[in-house]
Design a protein around this motif. Sequence first.
Motif, short mmCIF file in Angstrom:
data_model
loop_
_atom_site.label_atom_id
_atom_site.label_comp_id
_atom_site.label_asym_id
_atom_site.label_seq_id
_atom_site.Cartn_x
_atom_site.Cartn_y
_atom_site.Cartn_z
N LYS A 126 0.83 -1.23 0.00
CA LYS A 126 0.00 0.00 0.00
C LYS A 126 0.86 1.27 0.00
CE LYS A 126 -3.47 -2.86 0.57
NZ LYS A 126 -3.35 -3.87 -0.43
N ASP A 127 1.97 1.22 -0.70
CA ASP A 127 2.79 2.43 -0.89
C ASP A 127 1.93 3.46 -1.63
OD1 ASP A 127 4.37 4.20 -2.62
OD2 ASP A 127 6.10 3.16 -1.78
N ALA A 128 1.64 4.57 -0.95
CA ALA A 128 0.63 5.51 -1.47
C ALA A 128 0.99 6.02 -2.87
CB ALA A 128 0.47 6.67 -0.50
N LYS A 129 2.28 6.30 -3.09
CA LYS A 129 2.70 6.84 -4.39
C LYS A 129 2.48 5.81 -5.49
CE LYS A 129 5.99 10.53 -3.74
NZ LYS A 129 7.31 10.75 -3.21
N ALA A 130 2.84 4.56 -5.20
CA ALA A 130 2.71 3.50 -6.21
C ALA A 130 1.24 3.25 -6.52
CB ALA A 130 3.36 2.22 -5.70
N VAL A 131 0.41 3.22 -5.49
CA VAL A 131 -1.03 2.98 -5.71
C VAL A 131 -1.62 4.12 -6.55
CG1 VAL A 131 -3.28 2.80 -4.55
CG2 VAL A 131 -1.30 1.59 -3.61
N GLU A 132 -1.20 5.34 -6.22
CA GLU A 132 -1.72 6.50 -6.95
C GLU A 132 -1.28 6.48 -8.41
OE1 GLU A 132 -1.29 11.28 -6.60
OE2 GLU A 132 -0.81 10.11 -4.82
N ARG A 133 -0.02 6.06 -8.63
CA ARG A 133 0.51 6.00 -10.01
C ARG A 133 -0.31 5.01 -10.84
NH1 ARG A 133 5.57 5.01 -8.80
NH2 ARG A 133 5.55 2.83 -9.41
N VAL A 134 -0.58 3.83 -10.27
CA VAL A 134 -1.35 2.82 -11.00
C VAL A 134 -2.79 3.30 -11.20
CG1 VAL A 134 -2.26 0.46 -10.90
CG2 VAL A 134 0.10 0.92 -10.19
N ALA A 135 -3.36 3.88 -10.15
CA ALA A 135 -4.74 4.38 -10.27
C ALA A 135 -4.82 5.43 -11.39
CB ALA A 135 -5.18 4.99 -8.94
N GLY A 136 -3.77 6.24 -11.51
CA GLY A 136 -3.75 7.31 -12.50
C GLY A 136 -3.68 6.81 -13.93
#
Length: 256
Positions: free
Chosen positions: A200-210
Motif C-alpha cells: 500500500k505504498d501511497a505513491k505506487a497505488v496513486e501512479r497505478v490508479a492514474g
Amino acid sequence: MQYPLQGKTALVTGASRGIGRAIVQRLAADGALVAIHYGGNDAAANETLKGIEQEGGQAFLLKAELRVHGNIDTMFSQLEKGLTGRPLDILVNNAAVAPQVSPDQTTPEEFDRIFAINVRAPFFIIQRVLPLMPDGGRIINISSGVTWFATPATAYSMTKGALNVLGRSLANSLGSRNITVNTISPGITDTDMNPSIRDKDAKAVERVAGMTALGRPGCPADIADAVAFFASDDARWITGQTLDVNGGLFLGPRGE
Ligand SMILES: NC(=O)c1ccc[n+]([C@@H]2O[C@H](COP(=O)([O-])OP(=O)(O)OC[C@H]3O[C@@H](n4cnc5c(N)ncnc54)[C@H](OP(=O)(O)O)[C@@H]3O)[C@@H](O)[C@H]2O)c1
C-alpha cells in the motif's frame, strides 16, 4: 442451491498465494474439487487449503518446483492420487516468476529459468493434462498486459507473449475435442509480485490508479472472477481469445 462447477475438477498452478489463491477459492466456491499447486511455500499453501475447507469446499495440495522438468511427473502422480480416478475438467496455468531484470542484466541462466517456469512448464503440463481431460474441458492460461505495453523486464514479457501464441494454436487444434483454450491478461494486481502495491505504498497505488480507467490497482478476485467465467458453461462458444482484465489500463489520457 445450484453450483455452476458442481462435479467438476480443476488444477490451478501457483495457487498458494496471489491470483492463483483467489482462483482456487472461486472455483471451489463454484463447486469444483480443486488441486492447489504450489512451488515451495508450505505455509501459504496450507492456509489456502484450510480457507477453502472452512468454506465447505473440496481441495488438495500438489507441491512441485516447476523450474525442474522432472518434477512435473511427481506433480501428476500427486494429481492422479487426489483425483481418485476422476477426469480433470479445468486447467489454469497461473504459476510464474517475474524478476524485474533488464535485458543487459539478464544472464543465460536466468533467461532459461524464467522460460522454464513460465513457458516450458505450462506447455508440458498441458501435454500431461490432455489424456486426463474429457471433451468439453477448459484450459486457461494467465498471461499479462506486458505483451502489449513495454517494461524493462523483457525476458518476462517474452514468456507471456509465448503463452498468447500457445493459446491461439492450441485452441485451434483442440476444437475438435470441444476443449476451449483462452488467455487472461491481468493488469497491475495487488499480490507479492508487486510489493509496492501489496504494501500500500501511497505513491505506487496513486501512479497505478492514474493510468487505470477504473482508478485503482486490480485485486486477485478481479482476475479470478474472469477465470471462473471461462471455466463455466457460459463461455462454451469462446476459444482462442485473450481477455485483458485490468480495469482499463492505459486506455488513454485521463481527465483531471
Ligand atoms: N500481479 C500482477 O500484477 C500480475 C500482472 C499480470 C500478470 N500476472 C500473472 O498472474 C499470475 C499470478 O501472479 P501473482 O501476482 O499471483 O504471483 P505471486 O503472488 O508471486 O504467486 C506466484 C505463485 O506461483 C508459484 N510459483 C512461483 N514460482 C514457482 C516455481 N518455480 N515452481 C512452482 N510454483 C511457482 C508460487 O508458489 P509458492 O507460494 O510456493 O512460491 C505462487 O503460488 C502469473 O502468471 C503472473 O505472471 C500478475
